[in-house]
Every structure is written in C-alpha cells, then in structure tokens.
Design a protein around this motif. Structure first.
Motif, PDB file in Angstrom:
ATOM      1  N   ARG A 735      50.623  38.480  47.019  1.00  0.00           N
ATOM      2  CA  ARG A 735      49.500  38.554  46.073  1.00  0.00           C
ATOM      3  C   ARG A 735      48.167  38.318  46.780  1.00  0.00           C
ATOM      4  N   GLU A 736      48.136  37.342  47.684  1.00  0.00           N
ATOM      5  CA  GLU A 736      46.850  37.027  48.328  1.00  0.00           C
ATOM      6  C   GLU A 736      46.351  38.181  49.189  1.00  0.00           C
ATOM      7  N   ASP A 739      44.975  40.667  46.759  1.00  0.00           N
ATOM      8  CA  ASP A 739      43.664  40.218  46.260  1.00  0.00           C
ATOM      9  C   ASP A 739      42.579  40.382  47.313  1.00  0.00           C
ATOM     10  N   LYS A 743      39.464  42.066  45.682  1.00  0.00           N
ATOM     11  CA  LYS A 743      38.596  41.108  44.971  1.00  0.00           C
ATOM     12  C   LYS A 743      37.770  40.311  45.957  1.00  0.00           C
ATOM     13  N   ASN A 745      35.852  36.867  46.917  1.00  0.00           N
ATOM     14  CA  ASN A 745      35.918  35.470  46.487  1.00  0.00           C
ATOM     15  C   ASN A 745      34.607  34.820  46.876  1.00  0.00           C
TER      16      ASN A 745
END
Ligand code: GLS
Length: 818
Positions: A735-736, A739, A743, A745
């Motif tokens: 998942r990381e 992401d 996405k 951060n």
C-alpha cells in the motif's frame, strides 16, 4: 614474483607452519591463508622499496581521505597485478586445488556502501599502477557492510565479521599510533604574551593503523591503504580509578570499542548520528597527525607542507580535516592564523558525490561543539572570516547570500560549505553533475569562486573489472589486438573496432558472453536455487536500493509485461531474465518494501507455467564486489534508470559497458558521456532530461493522477499493488508504495522520482531492446561497440586528470621496475 617451484614450496611450508599439516591434508581455507602469506612475502620487499623511494625522491604524497574503501577481495587482484594469474593457477592445480575455489575462501572486505567507496578502491589501484605516491586513509571497521539474507522475500541484515579469522594482507603498525581526544573544555593560557589553547577533561582513545598493500600492475609499486583501529588507552582505567573517576575510565573503554565497530550502511543518505561524527574525527585526526609527523621527518619548515602533501576529501565525510589541520598548525606548530590558513587551503581539495539533499551533512552546532570544543572554535573563526568576505562582496544582498553560503547557519555546521570555502578545488564526478553543481546546487559558491570548480568524470579499474572478472574476454582481446597493453591503457580497446563487421570475431565475442552467462547461471543455481535460461536476455540492475535509482520502475515494467503476456494474444517477447541485486540501508523502509515487492513478483511469475518461461525474475542475495564481477561479465543489458539529475555519475554503468552490455538508461550522470562515446544508436535512452526534471520540481506541474486516470495498463499495474495479486495473504503489503506514486504527503510530492511520467518511454525503450536482440548480428555489433569505446572510463584516465589539475604529483621512479 617467485618462480613456480618456490611458490609451491612456500605454500607447502606455510601450511606446515600455520596448521601443522601437509598440503594433502589442508582445507581450501588453509590453502587460502598459505597462498596469501606466500603472496604477501613476494610483495613485501617491493612495498618497503616503494616507501624508501618516497623518501629518497622527496615525493609529494596524496592522502586520499575516505570513510569508505570498498576494496573487495585482495588475493585474486594481487595475483593479477603481479602478472601471475596463470602461474599461480598452475601451481595450485599441481597441488590439487583450483584458484577460483581458493579465492572464494576470502571474506569480501566490504568497508564501503556502494559507488563512493568502490571509487576510492579503484583510485588506489590506478594510483599505484601509474606510479603515484599515495595513501588511502580510512577506518578499519570491525563489521563492514552487513551480509544480506533474503527470508520470505524480506531483507535480513546479518553482521559481517570479516576479520574474524585474521586478514592475511594487513600489517598492524603499533609504532605509528596516535591519541585522539573528544569532549571536555578548552582552557586559554597566556604563555609569553601568546594565547595557548588547552583541551582538558577530555576522553581519548588510541588510534592504531593497519596497513594493506596496494599493488600497481606489474610495475613494482606498492602503495598503502592505512585503516585505523581504536584501542582503549592502557593503564588509564587504573589511574582514573585511583582518582575516583571510574565512570570516565569505563566510558573510554567503551568509546574505543564502539568507535570502529560498524560502518553506517547508508548510501547517499546522512543519518546525523553522534558516533558517526566521532568516527570522522577519529580517523581524520590520526591520519593528519601521522601525515605531519612524516613530513617533519624530512623537512624542517612546516610552511612547505603544500609542496609535499595534498589531501583529497572523498565527499564531505572527512571535512573535519580542515579545522583539524588548522588546529595542528596553530596549537601544535605555533603558526599564526594567516599562515595556518594559507597552508590548509593549499593542501585541501574536495570531491562532491551527490546532489541528493538528504545526503548533505549538517551537524547541530551543540553536538559538534561539545564533542570537538577546540575544533569548533576554529570552525567558528573560519565562518566569521568568510561571512565578512560575503558582506564585503555582497553589501546589497548580504542576508540572502549568508543564508545560502555561511558555514554556521540556523544552529548547524554545514560541512560541504566548509569544504568549499577552505578547499582549493571542488569537483563533481561527471560532466552533467558538475554542471548541476555550478548552476543549481552550489551556484552562489560558483559565482563567488568559479576558479575552484572542475569536473573529474569517474572511472573504473580494468584490472579488477576486466582482467580479473572476465579472463575469457581478456584473453580474446589480447589475441585480437596482439597485446595486453590495454590492461594499463584502456583506450587501446578502440582497436576492436576493426572487428565490428567481422562475423567470426562477433561470434567469438558473443560466445564468451555465453560462457560468462553459464558461470552466472551456475552461481544463481547454487546461491538462489533458481534455474535460469542462458539463452534468455540477461537484463541486469545491480546497485544500492534507492528510490532515485528506480528499481521500482523496473519491476513495475516487469508487472506490465507479465500482464501483456497473460492478456494480449498478439503480444510476444524474447525470453528475458530480469536480474536484480541490491542492499537497502537497514533503516530505509521504502527500499526494503521494494525488495519484498521484487521477490513477491518473482514468486508469482517464476511459477506461472502458462507464460512459457518468457520472463524470469531473480533477486541475487548479498550483492557485493565478488559476485558483481561475475554479474557484469554475464550481463546483456545494463539498467541505468535513475531520475535524470539524481545520479551524480554511476560507475556500474561503466563496468557493464566494459564487459559488452549496452545501456538502457536516462540521460543522467555518466550515462550522458557513455552515450557520447558509443553513439545514440548503440544505447536505449528514455525519459525526462535533467532540465525537465528540475523544471517540474520547481513548477509543481506534474500530477501522476493524470496518468493513472488515462492509461489503463499503468492503472492495472498499480491496482495489482493493492488488490493482493502479488500478496494474497496481505493486500496491504504494498500500500505504501502505491500511495507514494499517487499521493503527496507532508513533504514529498506524489511520485517524487517521476516513475509514472517516464514509464511509457521506458517501455518503448525496452521494445527497442527486444527488437535489437532478435537480430543477432546487430546485437553482437552493438555489444562489441560498448567494449571498443570504453577507453575513456578507466580510472587511470580519471587519476591522470586529478594529478594534472589538482594534485600535481610526480611519478615515482623504481629501480626494480619491471
Ligand atoms: C555516489 C553517487 O551516488 C554515484 O553516482 C557516484 O558514481 C559515486 C562515486 O562518485 O558516488 N555518491 C554517494 O553518496 N554514493 C555514491 O555511490
């Protein structure tokens, strides 16, 4: 070198003396030690003679100061440089042993992380081969780079105690030990109207040097790699105990033990640990004290130091050498500030190896000051004077310039800035890298002191990465050129261009590649238990695991190809084996996840019979110098796919080229110069240019979501990261990574390294590789073109440029030269 009979006797005698055994009873490991000691015996007289010649010729000496020397195994390399490979192999055969087996007994001294440390080792080899007087100065880490195990797809770090059984090539030199002091406070005394600075209440350790011989190639020259060990100061504990300062005595014991315990396993990344600063000061203080004492043995005027000594700072890690040399000149030699500064600035030169922001060393002032109180006072004064210069030069925009250039700023000591201010030379390691330093990263310094800046494109030693790594190719080239002079004159390989249209020669060349692929197949079978097909294309990415190097782009592309094979009946591809090798820093989570991802994908793809073995994925455990040699020789395709602007140079790229593997890569680092040598048509270039990357980083106009939404094949690949396709037991495993691509951060943009942006052009470049490889003749010609044009990338050329522009050394004359 002794003759065959003498060597045989020496090995037999050593086995007897060391192990009380006859040769037929000896193990391979015992023969390794026996042979190594025999080789050391043959080296020792030349080693002594070389250093006598330093003195007799009053030679100017280079001290290459480096936290890392990734030297790799010594035995095989020493035998090569003695010009004795065939003779030694023959003698061992007669004794019932195989030289390669015996070499395999040596632990691989991994006193470095990656390219930066390996470059230092190549430089030492070239310096000795070119007859230049030089010391490598570093640390004798008890544990070098960790050994990597892969368990259930995850990296596990295992300590590597490389000196556990004793290292045959080193010599302990207790007579050259020095005291290094940490902490305490500085008392100022007035002696005869002069201020004297005295460090007191400090803790200290004894630095003890171990010397390793560095052999030139068949020239009788033996330089020294001097690495420092730390010992507690004897009797100290008792003395302190009497005074009731037991705690302090224990601390000193402890400091000595921990100081050289372990190499920090970070490449291109600064961790800011206090112990690391202690390591830096420890080996620098000891090396400089020794260098000054050596100079003073033969010279009476310390002002002459720059005529006889030059220090090269390998990145910012040794920068504390600047205030330390000032301290020795001011406090020990009693010079004035101006004289000490003149000498220091004429002796120190700095190499920058990266523009990665997270690699820039900045120490908190408080930490620096409490650990090195006197040295800090000197840094403070260097900074004060430099800031005055800035003020004088830029009265109108002083504040901005101070922010961009002061050594002390915002509570930090900025080590790179100190190296630039005090060094007389600042160099980058490839043309593009130097340009980026001049016009982006260090532009204020370049504007203020342009004369200091220069480029020295990296190089590699052909002694290790051709003569030792690829004996078949070495012999073939020797036959074709009618000489083996390319071993010390790499541009001679251009003679191979005569064979670019010679079908027989091309077949022979590719047959050697095939033999080397078989050697790697065997290695992988033995070490990974995976069968791979030597007729497939060996597509290789071996280097440290780092986001900017984009192993992730490579593996995402493998996922994409696999989907195509499964879903598109019209799609076909030439069988390919994607080979990875990489260590991740122990604390670098994203890098470790990427290793797990590669292994998870390998699990699925390698076990899917439906794709007829068109793709295999292999992650080679514990990538290191010794297996690197086998890997480079066997590669068909060299993956050099960093985000443009991020890889300062790369040196693996040159090792692949030397061994006849074309590059698939971005226009980054030394790739730019490789393409210049081989021609665009002989490389597979893709992706954003460094200017484009830098522009996107400034204007924030890149949005990976646009690609995700518009490109369904890329979208499918990304969805497979989070739908359990490759991680059925844990859909969140990757998942990381997912992401990170989509996405932003707090501090990082989404897809910081432009993986999705470059994906399509990377895939297109791979299609081109596939097409080119199918045409056997075209491919053979392209492969030979790499080897024939690699001349520029010898570290011999790099060293001659350092000598000409920076070090100004003279070649040592050796009477016994062969
Ligand atoms: C490095 C760079 O990342 C490499 O590109 C370069 O080839 C090497 C030697 O100059 O130095 N810098 C670094 O911190 N580690 C490296 O390998």
């Amino acid at each position: 070198m002794m003759n065959a009979k003498e060597l045989k006797k020496a090995i037999e005698d050593n086995v007897k003396v060391l192990y009380r055994k006859t040769i037929d009873e000896a193990s391979k490991e015992q023969v390794f030690y026996a042979l190594s000691y025999a080789i050391k015996d043959t080296i020792i007289d030349e080693w002594i003679a070389t250093h006598k010649a330093y003195d007799a010729q009053d030679a100017k000496i280079l001290y290459y100061l480096s936290m890392e020397f990734l030297i790799g195994r010594a035995l095989g390399n020493n035998i090569i440089n003695l010009g004795a490979r065939k003779e030694v192999a023959q003698v061992l055969n007669e004794l019932g042993f195989d030289l390669t087996d015996i070499e395999d007994q040596e632990s691989d001294p991994a006193l470095g992380n990656g390219g930066l440390g390996r470059l230092a080792a190549c430089f030492l080899d070239s310096l000795a081969t070119l007859n230049y007087p030089a010391y490598g100065c570093g640390i004798r880490y008890r544990y070098g780079m960790f050994k990597q195990k892969i368990e259930n797809g995850y990296q596990k770090e295992v300590p590597d105690n490389w000196i556990k059984n004793g290292y045959p090539f080193e010599i302990k030199r207790s007579e050259y030990s020095y005291i290094v002091k940490f902490g305490g406070n500085v008392r100022v005394e007035n002696v005869d109207g002069k201020e004297k600075f005295i460090q007191e209440n400090y803790g200290s350790v004894r630095a003890i040097p171990y010397d390793m011989p560095v052999l030139g190639y068949e020239n009788g020259m033996v330089n020294t790699l001097r690495i420092w060990d730390a010992e507690a100061i004897t009797n100290f504990s008792l003395e302190q105990f009497d005074k009731g300062d037991y705690q302090k005595a224990l601390e000193q014991e402890n400091l000595a033990k921990t100081l050289v315990e372990v190499l920090y396993p970070n490449d291109n990344h600064y961790a800011g640990k206090e112990l690391r600063l202690k390591q830096q000061y420890f080996f620098i203080s000891a090396s400089l004290q020794r260098a000054l004492d050596k100079f003073k043995e033969n010279h009476s005027d310390i002002h002459d130091l720059p005529k006889k000594v030059v220090f090269q700072l390998n990145d910012t890690h040794p920068t504390v050498a600047i205030p330390e040399l000032m301290r020795l000149l001011l406090d020990e030699e009693g010079l004035s500030w101006d004289d000490a500064w003149k000498i220091t600035t004429e002796c120190m030169a700095y190499t920058n190896h990266t523009i990665m922001a997270e690699a820039l060393e900045k120490w908190p002032i408080d930490l620096f000051k409490s650990l090195l109180p006197r040295v800090y006072q000197i840094v403070d004064e260097i900074n004060r004077r430099f800031v005055e210069q800035i003020r004088a030069r830029y009265p109108h925009n002083f504040a901005e310039k101070e922010k961009n250039m002061a050594i002390l700023y915002n509570g930090q000591v900025r080590m790179a800035y100190m190296a630039i201010v005090a060094g007389f030379s600042v160099n980058g390691v490839a043309r593009l890298h130097t340009e980026i330093l001049e016009h982006q990263e260090l532009k204020d310094f370049y504007e203020m002191m342009p004369e200091k800046f220069n480029n020295k494109t990296n190089g590699i030693t052909q002694r290790r990465f051709l003569a030792h790594a690829n004996p078949l190719l070495t012999d073939w080239i020797t036959k074709k050129l009618g000489t083996d002079k390319f071993i010390t004159d790499l541009p001679l390989l251009s003679g191979l261009k005569n064979y670019l249209d010679d079908e027989n020669a091309l077949n022979e060349f590719m047959d050697i590649k095939y033999q080397n692929k078989l050697r790697l197949v065997k290695y992988i079978k033995e070490h990974n238990g995976i069968e791979i097909d030597p007729d497939s294309i060996f597509d290789v990415q071996v280097k440290r695991l780092h986001e900017y190097k984009r192993q992730l782009l490579n593996i995402l592309h493998v996922m994409y190809l696999y989907n195509k094979l499964k879903n598109d009946d019209n799609f076909d591809m030439y069988p390919r084996t994607f080979i990875f090798g990489a260590k991740a820093a122990a604390g670098y989570k994203r890098a470790k996840q990427t290793i797990k991802l590669i292994n998870s994908i390998a699990d699925v793809i390698n076990n899917d019979k439906s794709i007829n073995d068109k793709i295999k994925v292999v992650f080679i455990e514990d990538y290191k110098v010794s297996n690197a040699e086998i890997i480079f020789a066997a590669a068909d395709v060299s993956e050099q796919i960093s985000t443009a602007s991020k890889e300062a140079s790369g040196t693996g790229n040159m090792k692949f080229m030397l061994n006849g593997a074309p590059t698939i890569g971005t226009m980054d680092g030394a790739n730019v110069e490789i393409v210049e040598e081989v021609g665009h048509e002989n490389a597979f270039i893709f992706g954003l240019s460094s200017d484009e990357v830098i522009a996107y980083e400034k204007n924030h106009e890149y949005d990976p979501m646009v690609i995700f939404n518009s490109d369904s094949e890329i979208r499918t690949v990304l969805m497979q990261l989070v739908n359990g396709f490759y991680s059925p037991n844990n859909t969140e495993e990757f998942r990381e990574i997912y992401d990170s691509l989509l996405k932003s951060n707090g501090h990082d943009r989404a897809d910081t390294y432009f993986i999705l942006k470059d994906f399509r052009s990377y895939a297109a470049a791979h299609e081109e590789v596939d097409r080119a490889y199918r045409d056997k003749k075209r491919w053979a010609k392209m492969a030979l073109t790499q080897t024939a044009n690699v001349g520029k990338f010898s570290s011999d050329r790099t060293i001659e440029e350092y000598v000409r522009d920076i070090w100004h050394l003279s070649k040592l004359r050796l009477d016994n030269a062969k």
